[in-house]
Scaffold this active site. Structure first.
Site, short mmCIF file in Angstrom:
data_model
loop_
_atom_site.label_atom_id
_atom_site.label_comp_id
_atom_site.label_asym_id
_atom_site.label_seq_id
_atom_site.Cartn_x
_atom_site.Cartn_y
_atom_site.Cartn_z
N LYS A 184 0.83 -1.20 0.00
CA LYS A 184 0.00 0.00 0.00
C LYS A 184 0.87 1.25 0.00
O LYS A 184 1.91 1.31 0.65
CB LYS A 184 -0.91 0.00 1.23
CG LYS A 184 -2.01 -1.05 1.18
CD LYS A 184 -2.92 -0.91 2.39
CE LYS A 184 -4.07 -1.91 2.34
NZ LYS A 184 -4.96 -1.79 3.51
N HIS A 281 2.62 -3.94 7.45
CA HIS A 281 1.75 -3.06 8.23
C HIS A 281 2.51 -1.78 8.58
O HIS A 281 3.62 -1.83 9.12
CB HIS A 281 1.30 -3.74 9.52
CG HIS A 281 0.32 -4.84 9.31
ND1 HIS A 281 0.14 -5.88 10.20
CD2 HIS A 281 -0.57 -5.06 8.30
CE1 HIS A 281 -0.80 -6.69 9.74
NE2 HIS A 281 -1.24 -6.21 8.60
N TYR A 290 -3.18 -10.04 15.88
CA TYR A 290 -2.85 -11.45 15.78
C TYR A 290 -2.36 -12.02 17.11
O TYR A 290 -2.39 -13.23 17.29
CB TYR A 290 -1.80 -11.68 14.69
CG TYR A 290 -2.32 -11.33 13.32
CD1 TYR A 290 -3.23 -12.16 12.68
CD2 TYR A 290 -1.94 -10.16 12.68
CE1 TYR A 290 -3.75 -11.85 11.44
CE2 TYR A 290 -2.44 -9.84 11.43
CZ TYR A 290 -3.34 -10.68 10.81
OH TYR A 290 -3.85 -10.36 9.59
#
Length: 311
Positions: A184, A281, A290
């Site tokens: 991203k 991330h 997680y």
């Protein structure tokens, strides 16, 4: 005289706190649907029962601290943040009604602490399910090695489906067992592939991709039968078909393999910061979800295998 019957007590509380008038207000002034009014009524009855247990006074004696204490009480019961938010919406409507009717001087709900909505834990596969899925490609398919390579890479790297379809053969570094991934915001990261996925991708490159390449793939690693870049929808289809062949009845998507990769790394003892880097991330708080999955796994393992884990 014996104890007051539960129904009589509830009716008395409803009268004391003007519940019927409030519900009429919701219907006639606010125009809320029956289901919403019933939900608000249920929320308020629970609130009145709490006030009775706490020996609180009538509506005029309730302050913002009482409401914060009630919110803490709901949290202590393990209710979801969404449920608590709805209860608080009912309280705001209720005290807004009381203030408009002149029953209370001030609305104490303005300073209520709002609980943050908990992030939903993502679905993931067990290690056995993940292994079964990546090996469940139809062996008679002419694109067997392509589909197998797609699944192996998704599970081995945890990359997003858009990152997978954006790969080029030049992004692979077979010598060092890595691939360059464009995430991203155009951020690049180097992700280990693992020996199993690397071998399968190699077989795809040698035996299948040359047959699919018609010179219109614009340098894509994964090609469809027309020779163009494999679409994200095609990857979804590959994953869902493999899940069905593996006998996994619940819905499985490419993102399920991403979640499974992260969860299994943490179960194996991986460092949280390393998993953050592998998944791309930007914020480690995204990765921290997680750790909740990991704790759930540990609790379930304890429940199943410890002699006193389940009574």
């Amino acid at each position: 005289m014996g104890p007051v019957p539960r129904e009589d007590r509830a009716d008395a509380l409803a009268r004391r706190y003007h519940l019927e008038s409030f519900l009429d207000f919701l219907a006639l002034e606010r125009g809320l649907r029956t289901r919403t009014r019933e939900a608000y009524g249920s929320d308020m009855r629970r609130f009145f029962a709490y006030l009775e247990e706490a020996a609180a006074g009538g509506p005029t004696e309730i302050g913002h601290q009482d409401l914060d204490d009630y919110t803490a009480h709901l949290l202590g019961q393990g209710l979801a943040a969404t449920t608590i938010r709805r209860a608080q919406s009912a309280l705001r409507a209720y005290f807004g009604f009381l203030a408009a009717e002149g029953i209370v001087r001030e609305d104490p709900t303005g300073r209520m602490a709002r609980p943050r909505a908990a992030r939903k834990l993502p679905e993931f596969l067990s290690q056995d399910e993940a292994a079964a899925l990546v090996e469940a490609v139809d062996p008679d398919s002419p694109v067997y090695w392509r589909d197998r390579a797609v699944l192996e890479l998704l599970y081995a790297t945890g990359m997003r489906v858009s990152e997978l379809t954006g790969l080029s053969p030049s992004d692979l570094d077979a010598e060092h067992g890595n691939t360059l991934v464009f995430g991203k915001g155009g951020r690049e990261r180097l992700v280990p592939i693992g020996s199993v996925a690397l071998e399968v991708v190699g077989r795809y490159l040698r035996s299948v991709r040359p047959r699919l390449d018609k010179g219109v793939g614009k340098g894509a690693l994964f090609l469809n039968r027309r020779g163009t870049r494999l679409s994200r929808m095609s990857v979804w289809t590959i994953v869902s078909r493999a899940a069905a062949r593996a006998g996994i009845e619940r819905r499985v998507s490419p993102h399920t393999l991403r979640h499974s990769c992260a969860t299994h790394l943490l179960e194996g003892g991986a460092d949280l910061a390393a998993v953050q880097e592998l998944l791309g991330h930007a914020d480690i708080s995204t990765t921290q979800i997680y750790t909740h999955l990991d704790r759930e796994y540990l609790r379930e393992t304890h429940r199943r295998f410890h002699p006193r884990g389940s009574l």
